[in-house]
Design an enzyme around this catalytic site. Structure first.
Site, PDB file in Angstrom:
ATOM      1  N   ASN A  14      -3.731   6.461  -0.815  1.00  0.00           N
ATOM      2  CA  ASN A  14      -3.045   6.808   0.376  1.00  0.00           C
ATOM      3  C   ASN A  14      -2.350   8.234   0.282  1.00  0.00           C
ATOM      4  O   ASN A  14      -1.957   8.858   1.296  1.00  0.00           O
ATOM      5  CB  ASN A  14      -1.880   5.681   0.749  1.00  0.00           C
ATOM      6  CG  ASN A  14      -2.687   4.667   1.296  1.00  0.00           C
ATOM      7  OD1 ASN A  14      -3.767   4.845   2.032  1.00  0.00           O
ATOM      8  ND2 ASN A  14      -2.362   3.140   0.926  1.00  0.00           N
TER       9      ASN A  14
ATOM     10  N   HIS B  80      -2.729  -2.915  -5.683  1.00  0.00           N
ATOM     11  CA  HIS B  80      -2.950  -2.683  -4.360  1.00  0.00           C
ATOM     12  C   HIS B  80      -4.553  -2.722  -4.306  1.00  0.00           C
ATOM     13  O   HIS B  80      -5.260  -1.999  -4.916  1.00  0.00           O
ATOM     14  CB  HIS B  80      -2.471  -1.434  -3.964  1.00  0.00           C
ATOM     15  CG  HIS B  80      -3.011  -0.842  -2.673  1.00  0.00           C
ATOM     16  ND1 HIS B  80      -3.213   0.288  -2.540  1.00  0.00           N
ATOM     17  CD2 HIS B  80      -3.031  -1.393  -1.508  1.00  0.00           C
ATOM     18  CE1 HIS B  80      -3.556   0.586  -1.153  1.00  0.00           C
ATOM     19  NE2 HIS B  80      -3.554  -0.339  -0.704  1.00  0.00           N
TER      20      HIS B  80
ATOM     21  N   SER C 192       0.777  -1.218  -0.028  1.00  0.00           N
ATOM     22  CA  SER C 192       0.083  -0.049  -0.021  1.00  0.00           C
ATOM     23  C   SER C 192       0.847   1.319  -0.034  1.00  0.00           C
ATOM     24  O   SER C 192       0.334   2.462  -0.136  1.00  0.00           O
ATOM     25  CB  SER C 192      -0.773  -0.112   1.306  1.00  0.00           C
ATOM     26  OG  SER C 192      -0.134  -0.140   2.428  1.00  0.00           O
TER      27      SER C 192
ATOM     28  N   GLU D 140      -5.562  -0.519  -7.357  1.00  0.00           N
ATOM     29  CA  GLU D 140      -4.587   0.446  -8.020  1.00  0.00           C
ATOM     30  C   GLU D 140      -3.552  -0.488  -8.778  1.00  0.00           C
ATOM     31  O   GLU D 140      -2.892  -1.430  -8.101  1.00  0.00           O
ATOM     32  CB  GLU D 140      -3.782   1.040  -6.903  1.00  0.00           C
ATOM     33  CG  GLU D 140      -4.704   2.201  -6.138  1.00  0.00           C
ATOM     34  CD  GLU D 140      -4.180   3.286  -5.233  1.00  0.00           C
ATOM     35  OE1 GLU D 140      -4.110   4.400  -5.215  1.00  0.00           O
ATOM     36  OE2 GLU D 140      -3.444   2.634  -4.220  1.00  0.00           O
TER      37      GLU D 140
END
Length: 287
Positions: A193, A142, A121, A154
């Site tokens: 993130n 991800h 991540s 992702e």
């Protein structure tokens, strides 16, 4: 490049068990790896519990649950992954653990076309790919927690990832797994993130400073911004140890103070109050 039919998932914790489940439900032959037979059985129980919840909620028939379970095999030996077309690494979010796993997979996979994907991540994928002998076959995939529910993946290619691998994995995610894929540059935190972590760390700092209570911070974002969950409850769901690792990785890359884990978060991780999985984090979970 042939169709992906056999899949490996290394790590069967919260994320790995979810990835293994959706692959098995998609009709794929899935081999799940863990560090020991005991850990493998614990992972299997986690998958079974999730599938049973699907049956109870009416989202899954008993026949489909049983069919998915029949496609799952568990092992404590990475050598068993030699025949896999795609292996997804979902071990702990620690650089040394991930690189050791990927280096071993690079040696054991028989097919030169086999793809290694990391569910990291936050760690730059190129840093992981560099430890293998096939960096052109390594890519970031991800997923988001809980994997069976969240629709996003992702896709993170490195500077060396083959374009054919990027296209093949994207098609697999969208067509076979039924997820939505977005492309992210190989920078720590990727898309989601990079936006989420500064927000979450700011919520911890707000609590730490005494500016507002945990309940009021969460209520403010749920009722004031229509978020489905407040930032501190979201941190509890993610796991405070995982959140700290992600924040540290992003701070290491960018040296941006907003990414750094606040002292309160570090102390809570040291104390073992990691959120839902331990029954206590920023909130208590008596269940």
């Amino acid at each position: 490049m042939g169709e992906i039919v056999t899949v490996g998932v290394v790590g069967c914790g919260l994320m790995g068990s979810g990835i293994a489940e959706i692959c098995a439900r998609a009709g794929l032959d899935v081999l799940v790896g863990e560090v020991s037979p005991e850990a493998a059985m614990a992972g299997r129980r986690r998958v079974v519990a999730s599938l049973d919840r699907g049956v109870r909620s009416g989202k899954l028939s008993e026949e489909d649950r049983d069919a998915a379970l029949s496609r799952l095999t568990f092992s404590a030996d990475l050598g068993d992954f030699a025949d896999r077309h795609l292996v997804i690494e979902a071990v702990a979010e620690r650089f040394e653990v991930k690189t050791a796993t990927l280096a071993t997979l690079g040696k054991v996979l028989r097919s030169p076309d086999a793809i290694i994907a990391s569910n990291t991540s936050s760690i730059p994928v190129m840093d992981l790919a560099a430890c293998t002998d096939r960096p052109d076959r390594v890519i970031g995939m991800h997923f988001f927690n809980p994997v069976p529910v969240q629709k996003l993946v992702e896709i993170v290619p490195t500077q060396l990832t083959s374009g054919h691998v990027v296209d093949h994995v994207t098609e697999f995610v969208t067509t076979r797994l039924g997820k939505t894929a977005i492309r992210a540059q190989d920078r720590s935190g990727f898309v989601v993130n990079a936006l989420l972590v500064p927000y979450l760390m700011s919520a911890v700092r707000m609590l730490e400073s005494g500016f507002a209570s945990a309940e009021d911070i969460d209520a403010g974002m749920v009722l004031g911004c229509a978020h489905p969950m407040g930032p501190l409850r979201l941190l509890d769901l993610i796991g405070l140890d995982t959140a700290q690792s992600v924040a540290e990785s992003m701070y290491e890359e960018f040296k941006e103070p907003l990414h750094a884990p606040p002292p309160l978060l570090r102390r809570m991780v040291a104390a073992g109050t990691l959120g839902r999985k331990t029954g206590r984090g920023f909130h208590r979970y008596d269940e």
